[in-house]
Design a protein around this motif. Structure first.
Motif, PDB file in Angstrom:
ATOM      1  N   ASP A 249      72.789  55.492  69.885  1.00 18.48           N
ATOM      2  CA  ASP A 249      73.540  54.575  70.929  1.00 18.48           C
ATOM      3  C   ASP A 249      73.496  53.341  70.052  1.00 18.48           C
ATOM      4  N   ALA A 250      74.276  52.094  70.752  1.00 26.02           N
ATOM      5  CA  ALA A 250      74.494  50.917  70.087  1.00 26.02           C
ATOM      6  C   ALA A 250      73.204  50.151  69.806  1.00 26.02           C
ATOM      7  N   THR A 251      72.124  50.362  70.834  1.00 27.25           N
ATOM      8  CA  THR A 251      70.809  49.716  70.512  1.00 27.25           C
ATOM      9  C   THR A 251      70.427  50.439  69.253  1.00 27.25           C
ATOM     10  N   ASP A 252      70.275  51.690  69.240  1.00 26.77           N
ATOM     11  CA  ASP A 252      69.700  52.429  67.932  1.00 26.77           C
ATOM     12  C   ASP A 252      70.606  51.686  66.678  1.00 26.77           C
ATOM     13  N   LEU A 253      71.868  51.894  66.746  1.00 24.08           N
ATOM     14  CA  LEU A 253      72.448  51.634  65.328  1.00 24.08           C
ATOM     15  C   LEU A 253      72.010  50.061  65.079  1.00 24.08           C
ATOM     16  N   ALA A 254      71.921  49.156  66.074  1.00 20.96           N
ATOM     17  CA  ALA A 254      71.676  47.732  65.825  1.00 20.96           C
ATOM     18  C   ALA A 254      70.136  47.834  65.139  1.00 20.96           C
ATOM     19  N   MET A 255      69.239  48.373  65.790  1.00 25.40           N
ATOM     20  CA  MET A 255      67.928  48.395  65.337  1.00 25.40           C
ATOM     21  C   MET A 255      67.936  48.924  63.753  1.00 25.40           C
ATOM     22  N   MET A 256      68.556  50.153  63.437  1.00 27.22           N
ATOM     23  CA  MET A 256      68.584  50.683  62.074  1.00 27.22           C
ATOM     24  C   MET A 256      69.273  49.773  61.182  1.00 27.22           C
ATOM     25  N   ARG A 257      70.489  49.068  61.532  1.00 26.12           N
ATOM     26  CA  ARG A 257      71.143  48.279  60.778  1.00 26.12           C
ATOM     27  C   ARG A 257      70.274  46.822  60.414  1.00 26.12           C
ATOM     28  N   ARG A 258      69.526  46.471  61.211  1.00 25.87           N
ATOM     29  CA  ARG A 258      68.702  45.327  60.835  1.00 25.87           C
ATOM     30  C   ARG A 258      67.613  45.866  59.979  1.00 25.87           C
ATOM     31  N   LEU A 261      69.376  46.193  56.570  1.00 27.82           N
ATOM     32  CA  LEU A 261      69.645  45.034  55.697  1.00 27.82           C
ATOM     33  C   LEU A 261      68.520  44.133  55.420  1.00 27.82           C
ATOM     34  N   GLU A 262      67.192  44.335  55.882  1.00 30.67           N
ATOM     35  CA  GLU A 262      66.145  43.354  55.598  1.00 30.67           C
ATOM     36  C   GLU A 262      65.302  44.178  54.476  1.00 30.67           C
ATOM     37  N   ALA A 263      65.658  45.581  54.175  1.00 30.43           N
ATOM     38  CA  ALA A 263      65.007  46.242  53.085  1.00 30.43           C
ATOM     39  C   ALA A 263      66.026  46.172  51.923  1.00 30.43           C
ATOM     40  N   GLY A 264      67.020  45.471  52.095  1.00 29.97           N
ATOM     41  CA  GLY A 264      67.778  45.173  50.941  1.00 29.97           C
ATOM     42  C   GLY A 264      69.263  45.777  50.929  1.00 29.97           C
ATOM     43  N   GLY A 265      69.646  46.650  51.963  1.00 28.16           N
ATOM     44  CA  GLY A 265      70.915  47.223  52.276  1.00 28.16           C
ATOM     45  C   GLY A 265      72.003  46.217  52.468  1.00 28.16           C
ATOM     46  N   ARG A 266      73.284  46.949  52.623  1.00 25.49           N
ATOM     47  CA  ARG A 266      74.485  45.879  52.636  1.00 25.49           C
ATOM     48  C   ARG A 266      75.215  46.366  53.937  1.00 25.49           C
ATOM     49  N   GLU A 267      75.849  45.435  54.466  1.00 27.29           N
ATOM     50  CA  GLU A 267      76.652  45.671  55.729  1.00 27.29           C
ATOM     51  C   GLU A 267      78.077  46.571  55.501  1.00 27.29           C
ATOM     52  N   THR A 268      78.395  47.576  56.348  1.00 27.40           N
ATOM     53  CA  THR A 268      79.521  48.324  56.104  1.00 27.40           C
ATOM     54  C   THR A 268      80.400  48.320  57.527  1.00 27.40           C
ATOM     55  N   THR A 270      80.659  50.479  59.312  1.00 27.21           N
ATOM     56  CA  THR A 270      80.169  51.395  60.609  1.00 27.21           C
ATOM     57  C   THR A 270      78.820  50.804  60.788  1.00 27.21           C
ATOM     58  N   GLY A 271      78.169  50.134  59.998  1.00 27.18           N
ATOM     59  CA  GLY A 271      76.936  49.676  60.370  1.00 27.18           C
ATOM     60  C   GLY A 271      76.147  49.182  58.965  1.00 27.18           C
ATOM     61  N   ALA A 272      75.591  49.938  58.196  1.00 25.76           N
ATOM     62  CA  ALA A 272      74.753  49.651  57.005  1.00 25.76           C
ATOM     63  C   ALA A 272      74.765  50.593  56.059  1.00 25.76           C
ATOM     64  N   ALA A 273      74.374  50.512  54.780  1.00 28.54           N
ATOM     65  CA  ALA A 273      74.245  51.211  53.656  1.00 28.54           C
ATOM     66  C   ALA A 273      73.179  50.704  53.019  1.00 28.54           C
ATOM     67  N   ILE A 274      72.490  51.586  52.344  1.00 29.91           N
ATOM     68  CA  ILE A 274      71.193  51.642  51.482  1.00 29.91           C
ATOM     69  C   ILE A 274      70.957  52.726  50.485  1.00 29.91           C
ATOM     70  N   ASP A 275      70.502  52.225  49.379  1.00 35.57           N
ATOM     71  CA  ASP A 275      69.692  53.475  48.501  1.00 35.57           C
ATOM     72  C   ASP A 275      68.490  53.252  48.610  1.00 35.57           C
ATOM     73  N   ASP A 276      67.925  54.672  48.620  1.00 25.92           N
ATOM     74  CA  ASP A 276      66.352  54.952  48.606  1.00 25.92           C
ATOM     75  C   ASP A 276      65.820  54.483  47.312  1.00 25.92           C
ATOM     76  N   PRO A 277      64.533  54.641  46.999  1.00 22.25           N
ATOM     77  CA  PRO A 277      64.020  54.356  45.537  1.00 22.25           C
ATOM     78  C   PRO A 277      64.595  55.287  44.400  1.00 22.25           C
ATOM     79  N   TRP A 278      65.092  56.319  44.715  1.00 25.80           N
ATOM     80  CA  TRP A 278      65.717  57.175  43.829  1.00 25.80           C
ATOM     81  C   TRP A 278      67.260  57.424  43.637  1.00 25.80           C
ATOM     82  N   GLY A 279      67.817  56.090  44.409  1.00 25.12           N
ATOM     83  CA  GLY A 279      69.385  56.120  44.446  1.00 25.12           C
ATOM     84  C   GLY A 279      69.836  57.042  45.162  1.00 25.12           C
ATOM     85  N   ASN A 280      69.282  57.721  46.078  1.00 27.02           N
ATOM     86  CA  ASN A 280      70.061  58.757  47.160  1.00 27.02           C
ATOM     87  C   ASN A 280      70.517  57.513  48.075  1.00 27.02           C
ATOM     88  N   ARG A 281      71.987  57.436  48.468  1.00 28.89           N
ATOM     89  CA  ARG A 281      72.458  56.617  49.389  1.00 28.89           C
ATOM     90  C   ARG A 281      72.668  56.980  50.896  1.00 28.89           C
TER      91      ARG A 281
END
Length: 289
Positions: A249-258, A261-268, A270-281
């Motif tokens: 839901d929207a609450t969960d989306l906002a929580m994971m988006r934050r 982004l705090e872990a170095g991801g980028r806004e999209t 739909t929400g956000a995107a981030i690569d893990d330490p091995w480059g898996n997006r």
């Protein structure tokens, strides 16, 4: 192989959580051949197809996206297997009968106490698990924690439950259940997926960690069985390109988006995107509910 949703089927345990796994995108060299494999051998329906990509799934939900244009892998990290979750044991039996009929080679069959699973690989070496969950009330526990194991699955007993007739593809309600990754270090995987993104550590095996949302046995796993010390994957490598984290839901989306982004991801969009330490997006997307 189109399927019609059956609302009488029980809700899948994997989806009853704040976050679950959505579309898994694979980068491939033989797009027509892999499209045919996931359609005819695995039993997914083709939802959309272009010269450069194919979307395959059930009920209009894309489970696997195949993208043309892969280069040779340079890292041992990446996909261990994607895991397609069937609604019931009889569905797993039907799929096993189909695999036997077309002489599709399996690489393993296991009873994990919480689930029953069949293992194979596609023609380009991407691992696949086909499984069904036992009801959550039947999951064994020790000191309050879920207990998992890898025991022999009786294939003859499972085949005896197959319903016979021509296989019509994976049934309505089939979804992506979890994703299992090859990582360079399980402590680093836990730090990223649990520490940064908030997934719960459920089980540790020797060389593997299993993490989940909402008390599921695992939505994400990482192992070092053949990738200990592996560095990041390079752009364009064959195999795993990305996978979706679907927010309930929207609450969960906002929580994971934050968190992303705090872990170095980028806004999209739909929400956000981030690569893990091995480059898996990882791509955060909203659920459809």
């Amino acid at each position: 192989m189109a399927a019609v949703a059956d609302l009488s089927r029980p809700a899948l345990e994997a989806l009853q959580a704040p976050f679950h796994i959505g579309t898994v995108t694979l980068r491939v060299t033989d797009l027509p051949g892999l499209t045919a494999f996931y359609r005819d051998s695995i039993g997914l329906g083709v939802i959309a197809e272009t010269a450069d990509a194919s979307d395959l799934g059930i009920d209009g939900e894309v489970l696997v996206r195949l993208e043309r244009g892969a280069t040779r892998p340079a890292s041992a990290a990446g996909l261990f297997h994607l895991a397609i979750l069937l609604p019931a044991r009889a569905d797993l039996a039907d799929w096993l009968a189909h695999a036997a009929a077309i002489r599709l080679p399996l690489e393993g069959a296991s009873d994990h106490l919480v689930s029953e699973a069949l293992y194979l690989a596609d023609p380009e070496g991407n691992g696949i698990e086909i499984y069904r969950d036992r009801p959550r009330a039947d999951w064994p526990r020790r000191d309050g924690a879920i207990r998992m194991a890898t025991e022999r699955l009786d294939l003859q007993a499972l085949l005896a439950e197959a319903r016979g007739g021509r296989y019509a593809g994976m049934p309505a309600g089939t979804r992506m259940g979890h994703i299992h990754l090859r990582v360079g270090d399980t402590a680093a995987a836990e730090a990223f997926y649990a520490g940064a993104l908030g997934f719960e550590l459920m089980v540790r095996y020797p060389g593997a960690s299993f993490l989940a949302s909402g008390g599921y046995h695992h939505h994400i796993a990482g192992n070092v069985w053949s990738s200990r010390g592996a560095g990041p994957r390079q752009p364009g490598e064959a195999g795993l390109a990305a996978f979706e984290i679907v927010a309930r839901d929207a609450t969960d989306l906002a929580m994971m988006r934050r968190r992303m982004l705090e872990a170095g991801g980028r806004e999209t969009t739909t929400g956000a995107a981030i690569d893990d330490p091995w480059g898996n997006r990882l791509a955060l997307v909203p659920g459809q509910g």
